[in-house]
Design a protein around this motif. Sequence first.
Motif, mmCIF file in Angstrom:
data_model
loop_
_atom_site.group_PDB
_atom_site.id
_atom_site.type_symbol
_atom_site.label_atom_id
_atom_site.label_comp_id
_atom_site.label_asym_id
_atom_site.label_seq_id
_atom_site.Cartn_x
_atom_site.Cartn_y
_atom_site.Cartn_z
ATOM 1 N N GLN A 187 0.858 -1.204 0.000
ATOM 2 C CA GLN A 187 0.000 0.000 0.000
ATOM 3 C C GLN A 187 0.887 1.245 0.000
ATOM 4 O O GLN A 187 1.818 1.352 0.795
ATOM 5 N N ARG A 188 0.588 2.203 -0.897
ATOM 6 C CA ARG A 188 1.466 3.356 -1.092
ATOM 7 C C ARG A 188 0.885 4.634 -0.486
ATOM 8 O O ARG A 188 -0.308 4.913 -0.642
ATOM 9 N N TYR A 189 1.759 5.364 0.179
ATOM 10 C CA TYR A 189 1.398 6.615 0.844
ATOM 11 C C TYR A 189 2.457 7.660 0.556
ATOM 12 O O TYR A 189 3.559 7.338 0.105
ATOM 13 N N GLN A 190 2.148 8.917 0.876
ATOM 14 C CA GLN A 190 3.190 9.930 0.955
ATOM 15 C C GLN A 190 2.803 10.971 1.999
ATOM 16 O O GLN A 190 1.645 11.389 2.073
ATOM 17 N N LEU A 191 3.769 11.300 2.842
ATOM 18 C CA LEU A 191 3.585 12.366 3.814
ATOM 19 C C LEU A 191 3.801 13.701 3.128
ATOM 20 O O LEU A 191 4.757 13.876 2.373
ATOM 21 N N PHE A 192 2.901 14.653 3.386
ATOM 22 C CA PHE A 192 3.024 16.015 2.880
ATOM 23 C C PHE A 192 3.316 16.950 4.043
ATOM 24 O O PHE A 192 2.606 16.939 5.047
ATOM 25 N N SER A 193 4.338 17.788 3.883
ATOM 26 C CA SER A 193 4.616 18.813 4.880
ATOM 27 C C SER A 193 3.633 19.966 4.727
ATOM 28 O O SER A 193 3.416 20.470 3.629
ATOM 29 N N ASP A 194 3.054 20.397 5.841
ATOM 30 C CA ASP A 194 2.136 21.546 5.839
ATOM 31 C C ASP A 194 2.874 22.879 5.987
ATOM 32 O O ASP A 194 2.241 23.907 6.212
ATOM 33 N N GLU A 195 4.211 22.853 5.884
ATOM 34 C CA GLU A 195 4.976 24.100 5.940
ATOM 35 C C GLU A 195 4.435 25.062 4.871
ATOM 36 O O GLU A 195 4.389 24.734 3.689
ATOM 37 N N ASN A 196 3.997 26.237 5.288
ATOM 38 C CA ASN A 196 3.442 27.270 4.397
ATOM 39 C C ASN A 196 2.133 26.840 3.720
ATOM 40 O O ASN A 196 1.701 27.467 2.748
ATOM 41 N N ASN A 197 1.494 25.789 4.202
ATOM 42 C CA ASN A 197 0.240 25.324 3.600
ATOM 43 C C ASN A 197 -0.937 26.183 4.058
ATOM 44 O O ASN A 197 -0.996 26.645 5.195
ATOM 45 N N GLU A 198 -1.886 26.377 3.144
ATOM 46 C CA GLU A 198 -3.141 27.054 3.471
ATOM 47 C C GLU A 198 -4.290 26.208 2.955
ATOM 48 O O GLU A 198 -4.100 25.339 2.116
ATOM 49 N N GLY A 199 -5.504 26.470 3.459
ATOM 50 C CA GLY A 199 -6.669 25.734 2.966
ATOM 51 C C GLY A 199 -7.375 24.981 4.064
ATOM 52 O O GLY A 199 -7.506 25.475 5.192
ATOM 53 N N VAL A 200 -7.841 23.754 3.754
ATOM 54 C CA VAL A 200 -8.593 22.937 4.709
ATOM 55 C C VAL A 200 -7.773 22.736 5.984
ATOM 56 O O VAL A 200 -6.603 22.352 5.926
ATOM 57 N N ALA A 201 -8.389 23.008 7.124
ATOM 58 C CA ALA A 201 -7.687 22.912 8.409
ATOM 59 C C ALA A 201 -7.357 21.461 8.746
ATOM 60 O O ALA A 201 -8.106 20.544 8.390
ATOM 61 N N PRO A 202 -6.249 21.212 9.441
ATOM 62 C CA PRO A 202 -5.914 19.857 9.873
ATOM 63 C C PRO A 202 -6.712 19.467 11.108
ATOM 64 O O PRO A 202 -7.466 20.273 11.662
ATOM 65 N N GLY A 203 -6.525 18.222 11.546
ATOM 66 C CA GLY A 203 -7.141 17.752 12.783
ATOM 67 C C GLY A 203 -6.229 17.995 13.978
ATOM 68 O O GLY A 203 -5.367 18.881 13.965
ATOM 69 N N THR A 204 -6.441 17.194 15.010
ATOM 70 C CA THR A 204 -5.691 17.296 16.264
ATOM 71 C C THR A 204 -4.822 16.065 16.428
ATOM 72 O O THR A 204 -5.339 14.939 16.407
ATOM 73 N N PRO A 205 -3.509 16.191 16.586
ATOM 74 C CA PRO A 205 -2.652 15.007 16.728
ATOM 75 C C PRO A 205 -3.082 14.146 17.920
ATOM 76 O O PRO A 205 -3.627 14.658 18.910
#
Length: 319
Positions: A126-144
């Motif tokens: 199964q393939r994934y990729q982590l994206f860094s939210d550095e300087n990201n805007e848009g849909v808010a993330p959740g709570t770790p």
Amino acid sequence: MTTELLGIHHVTAMTDDAMRNYEFFTDILGMRLVKKTVNQDDIQTYHTFFADDVGSPGTDMTFFDFPNNLKGIRGTNSISRTGLRVPNDEALEYYLERFNEFGIKNEGIKELFGKKILPFEESDGQRYQLFSDENNEGVAPGTPWKNGPVPEDKAIYGLGPIEITVSYYDDFKQVLTSIYDMKPVIEEEYVTVFDVGAGGNGGQVILRKDETKQGQQGYGEVHHVSFRVEDHAAIKAWEEKYNELGVGHSGNVDRFYFEALYARVGHILIELSTDGPGFMGDEPYETLGESLALPPMLEPKREQIEAQVRHFDTTRTDK
């Protein structure tokens, strides 16, 4: 009455081993098992939901554990890779070190459309990729996950861009724009990045053209992707829209944790899901995912279900 999509809701994939998959997602990735239930359409099959600390919409990666399921075949006309979000570039460095420590197959930190990413695989392919939210805007993330094995300031806290690969690229692109109102924000040869809702890492689809061999679903592959809609009224509005356009669909399906509507676009199963009610209503926060949770319509069959599913222990409160 709105048909606006708010972002990604969840991605559902298939595993050959629910226990190994659970250990990978909790102990290595640091995502919380917020619900251990069954596939409501195939009750001898587990359906596990890994998400943020409270199971927020847009953060959950879910799995079916189909007995005797064959291994999937990589190829075109499939959801080819799932994105996951981390807070910044420093978090990518943390996970790279973690993956190397645990022997997780990865491609090292790269750049994709101006963002830093870390592609990796589970042992079933199964393939994934982590994206860094550095300087990201848009849909808010959740709570770790507050009590997970990964520090909160580094942990995965949402789904990232979803990659779809098709041979009928122009036709699929037309569907995403005209039916789902996705907005092209990056266009290169044979690849388009679309914003969904507010966009950014929590609301993007990467569409790639690939005319090589046909993929085949099985474990190690994705089953479907779901996009967020606000509520019951939005699901009903989508039913009307599909009917007007002549798009075949499932009709509104009440999954208890959310309402859902399914339509197949070419080879790709697209679900639309409501943000609520969510995963916190039938279990206390402290023990989310530790017991087999069943929606009210399946509770009378609990004894039968527990006799059929392959038991595995997800207790964490005593660890």
